[in-house]
Design a protein around this motif. Structure first.
Motif, PDB file in Angstrom:
ATOM      1  N   LYS A  20       0.843  -1.191   0.000  1.00  0.00           N
ATOM      2  CA  LYS A  20       0.000   0.000   0.000  1.00  0.00           C
ATOM      3  C   LYS A  20       0.885   1.249   0.000  1.00  0.00           C
ATOM      4  N   ARG A  21       0.579   2.144  -0.933  1.00  0.00           N
ATOM      5  CA  ARG A  21       1.353   3.378  -1.067  1.00  0.00           C
ATOM      6  C   ARG A  21       0.508   4.564  -0.599  1.00  0.00           C
ATOM      7  N   THR A  22       1.138   5.476   0.092  1.00  0.00           N
ATOM      8  CA  THR A  22       0.466   6.715   0.496  1.00  0.00           C
ATOM      9  C   THR A  22       0.805   7.828  -0.483  1.00  0.00           C
ATOM     10  N   ALA A  23       0.095   8.943  -0.354  1.00  0.00           N
ATOM     11  CA  ALA A  23       0.360  10.082  -1.234  1.00  0.00           C
ATOM     12  C   ALA A  23       1.782  10.610  -1.034  1.00  0.00           C
ATOM     13  N   LYS A  24       2.274  10.554   0.198  1.00  0.00           N
ATOM     14  CA  LYS A  24       3.630  11.019   0.476  1.00  0.00           C
ATOM     15  C   LYS A  24       4.664  10.139  -0.205  1.00  0.00           C
ATOM     16  N   ASP A  25       4.438   8.792  -0.157  1.00  0.00           N
ATOM     17  CA  ASP A  25       5.354   7.874  -0.828  1.00  0.00           C
ATOM     18  C   ASP A  25       5.400   8.132  -2.326  1.00  0.00           C
ATOM     19  N   VAL A  26       4.229   8.352  -2.915  1.00  0.00           N
ATOM     20  CA  VAL A  26       4.155   8.570  -4.361  1.00  0.00           C
ATOM     21  C   VAL A  26       4.873   9.864  -4.750  1.00  0.00           C
ATOM     22  N   ILE A  27       4.687  10.936  -3.945  1.00  0.00           N
ATOM     23  CA  ILE A  27       5.332  12.222  -4.248  1.00  0.00           C
ATOM     24  C   ILE A  27       6.855  12.084  -4.171  1.00  0.00           C
ATOM     25  N   ASN A  28       7.365  11.419  -3.138  1.00  0.00           N
ATOM     26  CA  ASN A  28       8.816  11.258  -2.992  1.00  0.00           C
ATOM     27  C   ASN A  28       9.405  10.475  -4.149  1.00  0.00           C
ATOM     28  N   LYS A  29       8.737   9.384  -4.540  1.00  0.00           N
ATOM     29  CA  LYS A  29       9.269   8.573  -5.635  1.00  0.00           C
ATOM     30  C   LYS A  29       9.205   9.321  -6.974  1.00  0.00           C
ATOM     31  N   ALA A  30       8.119  10.111  -7.162  1.00  0.00           N
ATOM     32  CA  ALA A  30       8.019  10.892  -8.398  1.00  0.00           C
ATOM     33  C   ALA A  30       9.135  11.936  -8.478  1.00  0.00           C
ATOM     34  N   LYS A  31       9.475  12.545  -7.347  1.00  0.00           N
ATOM     35  CA  LYS A  31      10.570  13.515  -7.335  1.00  0.00           C
ATOM     36  C   LYS A  31      11.906  12.836  -7.645  1.00  0.00           C
ATOM     37  N   ASN A  32      12.119  11.629  -7.109  1.00  0.00           N
ATOM     38  CA  ASN A  32      13.356  10.909  -7.387  1.00  0.00           C
ATOM     39  C   ASN A  32      13.454  10.517  -8.853  1.00  0.00           C
ATOM     40  N   LEU A  33      12.314  10.145  -9.442  1.00  0.00           N
ATOM     41  CA  LEU A  33      12.327   9.803 -10.870  1.00  0.00           C
ATOM     42  C   LEU A  33      12.678  11.021 -11.722  1.00  0.00           C
ATOM     43  N   GLN A  34      12.242  12.200 -11.271  1.00  0.00           N
ATOM     44  CA  GLN A  34      12.578  13.406 -12.015  1.00  0.00           C
ATOM     45  C   GLN A  34      14.074  13.706 -11.965  1.00  0.00           C
ATOM     46  N   LYS A  35      14.755  13.267 -10.877  1.00  0.00           N
ATOM     47  CA  LYS A  35      16.188  13.531 -10.737  1.00  0.00           C
ATOM     48  C   LYS A  35      17.054  12.545 -11.512  1.00  0.00           C
ATOM     49  N   LEU A  36      16.466  11.470 -12.052  1.00  0.00           N
ATOM     50  CA  LEU A  36      17.257  10.486 -12.781  1.00  0.00           C
ATOM     51  C   LEU A  36      17.826  11.080 -14.051  1.00  0.00           C
ATOM     52  N   ASP A  37      18.947  10.550 -14.494  1.00  0.00           N
ATOM     53  CA  ASP A  37      19.523  11.016 -15.747  1.00  0.00           C
ATOM     54  C   ASP A  37      18.731  10.452 -16.916  1.00  0.00           C
ATOM     55  N   PRO A  38      18.877  11.009 -18.127  1.00  0.00           N
ATOM     56  CA  PRO A  38      18.091  10.564 -19.290  1.00  0.00           C
ATOM     57  C   PRO A  38      18.285   9.095 -19.616  1.00  0.00           C
ATOM     58  N   LEU A  39      19.478   8.541 -19.362  1.00  0.00           N
ATOM     59  CA  LEU A  39      19.712   7.133 -19.690  1.00  0.00           C
ATOM     60  C   LEU A  39      18.861   6.214 -18.831  1.00  0.00           C
ATOM     61  N   GLN A  40      18.748   6.527 -17.518  1.00  0.00           N
ATOM     62  CA  GLN A  40      17.909   5.711 -16.652  1.00  0.00           C
ATOM     63  C   GLN A  40      16.440   5.830 -17.021  1.00  0.00           C
TER      64      GLN A  40
END
Length: 596
Positions: free
Chosen positions: A488-508
């Motif tokens: 089960k994911r909370t809204a906070k978990d989803v926001i944190n993971k979305a921010k981390n995905l935005q920080k990934l480099d283009p290759l990832q």
């Protein structure tokens, strides 16, 4: 009046002043009598002033009264007495509101002696019986003009008074000739006596301002009770009398409002046409311009002084900067020369090392070993400093082949060990960063995200764009319904993971998208192709149709409502997108639920 004392006079005290004694004073005098008279008659001070003014004018009047008999007096209708001119009936049309009570009584006496019914009957004239005789008009006139309250009510609606207001075109041509008589005749309605006059072109600003302040705050005693259409004395009951009073109050208030609007229009028109106002405005404008100019001049001088100081500071800073730059340039040139010397020395030592190793055939017997040693020598040329190269070249120049090989291999081992140490440090730093990223981005009770969850998160973010109401709660619910991991994911978990995905480099990001595409392709290639033999769409009811017959849950209902808000009516392929947002529900199920 005391006489001025002479120089040889002396002051002598004959008797001391007596002590103060409290005495009871009885209120008497003409002012007290006027107060008692006003209180007993329940009238205002303005009426009392009118009576005193009339009495004083009566006392000072010595000239003989001149009457102008009404030419249509005998033809007046007694029933229409309210529309008659009472001053004209008594022969005082030339005096009107300026007539004193003494003049009114004298005029009434004179006209009664001439038009009394008994007098006319004795002369053989036929008299109309009752109140239908024109003599009733004379009686009504003296009844109204002899009563200060009724007379003021009649004076308020004087039929000869000119209520007109001059236009702007008339006022601009000859302002004082047009507006002076208008303000003079309207001043009679003022509750304050002796109001300011219009003045002349040479009037001061204070006089003009006082004049317009008086008229803009004009207090008028003019009232319109004389024009009441109904008389409450004729009412048959109390309710009818109250209704008549209510109607009369409303009509009086309306006429009073119109009168004050007329006065305000007069004052506004005069103010806009007054040449003195224009002159004062021009003078004020010139004064402000002069102040503004003086202020601008002072500011300009201040700015010039500041600019001079700033230029001096800039010049000093420029000289200091040029000096620093010159010193830095010289230091840079010296460093560049030293660097060039060092670079040439390093290049010379590297070339010397390559030549020495080449002469020894790179200390190898086979070609493969020679190539390998050549790579190691190039590595030494890239990694070793000048001093190390010089030391190594000195050893190689004086040593034998075996000793030279041992020295080179020892130096190669040291360089390889250093490279391996740096590589291990980089791996440890990368692993630490990876662990920190997983710790900050992990959700669902501290558990990590697998590839399916990441792909599902990317799909949900694209499915519910920015602007969606409670977007991250909706995305979390969507992932909890579609996720196969069971976490089960909370809204906070989803926001944190979305921010981390935005920080990934283009290759990832490309790697994640590639895996998502491969999964999509794998899932859809396993489905055998089908022939679309569908019939044209038909209208269907909420019951008795194909689809998921299971009842809708609360979560599914929330997702449907959110999707309806996210995709308005003008959205292309709206119901397909809504169906994608609600798991285990088809397009037909969503449409059926919406119609229900």
């Amino acid at each position: 009046m005391l006489l001025e004392a002479r120089d040889d006079d002396e002051t002598t005290v004959f008797k001391a002043a007596a002590a103060s004694v409290q005495v009871l004073v009885e209120p008497v005098g003409r002012w007290f009598e006027a107060y008692i008279r006003r209180r007993s008659r329940n009238v205002s001070a303005s009426f009392q002033e009118l009576e005193e003014e009339e009495e004083s004018s009566e006392e000072s009047e010595d000239e003989e009264l001149q009457l102008e008999e009404h030419p249509m007096l005998r033809t007046l209708d007694p029933k229409d007495w309210k529309n008659q001119d009472h001053y004209a009936v008594l022969g005082l049309p030339h005096l009107r509101y300026k007539a004193t009570q003494k003049q009114i009584k004298a005029a009434h006496k004179s006209i009664v002696l001439k038009h009394h019914p008994d007098k006319r009957k004795a002369a053989g004239e036929q008299i109309v019986e009752g109140d239908n005789d024109y003599f009733t008009c004379i009686t009504k006139a003296i009844e109204i003009l002899s009563d200060p309250v009724k007379r003021r009510a009649f004076d308020s609606v004087d039929p000869t008074f000119d209520n007109s207001v001059p236009s702007k075109s008339e006022g601009k041509e000859s302002f004082f000739e047009v507006f002076a008589p208008v303000f003079e005749r309207n001043a009679r309605w003022s509750s304050k006596k002796h109001g300011p006059s219009l003045g002349t072109m040479d009037s001061s600003f204070e006089e003009v301002d006082n004049f317009y302040s008086f008229w803009y705050n004009f207090d008028s005693w003019r009232e319109f009770s004389y024009l009441d259409e109904e008389e409450k004395e004729k009412a048959e009951c109390r309710d009818e009398r109250r209704w008549i009073e209510k109607q009369n109050r409303a009509s009086r208030a309306q006429r009073k409002k119109e009168e004050m609007n007329r006065i305000r229009t007069l004052v506004d028109t005069a103010y806009s046409c007054d040449p003195r106002i224009k002159k004062f405005k021009e003078e004020e404008k010139a004064r402000k311009e002069a102040e503004k100019k003086a202020k601008a001049e002072a500011k300009k001088k201040e700015q010039e002084e500041k600019e001079r100081v700033r230029q001096a500071e800039l010049e000093a800073a420029r000289l200091a900067k040029e000096k620093e730059e010159e010193e830095a340039r010289q230091a840079a040139q010296q460093a560049k020369k030293e660097k060039e010397i060092q670079k040439k020395a390093i290049k010379k030592e590297r070339q010397k090392l390559r030549t020495t190793c080449k002469n020894w055939n790179y200390f190898a017997d086979s070609e493969a070993d020679s190539v390998k040693m050549m790579e190691e020598v190039e590595k030494l040329c890239d990694r070793l400093e000048l001093t190390s190269l010089q030391s190594l070249n000195e050893i190689l120049a004086s040593a034998s082949k075996e000793d030279s090989k041992a020295a080179v291999e020892k130096q190669v081992e040291e360089v390889n060990a250093q490279l391996q140490k740096e590589k291990d440090a980089e791996v440890q730093a990368w692993q630490a960063a990876r662990s920190a990223e997983q710790a900050s981005g992990g959700g669902g009770g501290g558990k990590g995200w697998n590839e399916d969850d990441l792909q599902l998160l990317i799909k949900a973010v694209n499915l519910f764009p920015a602007g969606t109401n409670a977007r991250w709660e909706v995305i979390a619910n969507y992932m909890n319904l579609h996720s196969t991991s069971g976490m089960k994911r909370t809204a906070k978990d989803v926001i944190n993971k979305a921010k981390n995905l935005q920080k990934l480099d283009p290759l990832q990001k490309d790697e994640i998208n590639r895996k998502a595409y491969e999964k999509f392709k794998k899932e859809h290639t396993s489905v055998p192709p089908s022939i679309d033999n569908a019939l044209p769409s038909e209208r269907f009811d909420a019951t008795g149709s194909d689809g998921n017959t299971a009842p809708w849950t609360t979560e599914e209902q929330k997702l449907l409502e959110q999707a309806l808000k996210t995709y308005p009516v003008n959205t292309p392929e709206r119901w397909e997108k809504i169906a994608d947002a609600v798991p285990e529900r088809s397009k037909k199920d969503c449409m059926k639920r919406y119609k229900v």
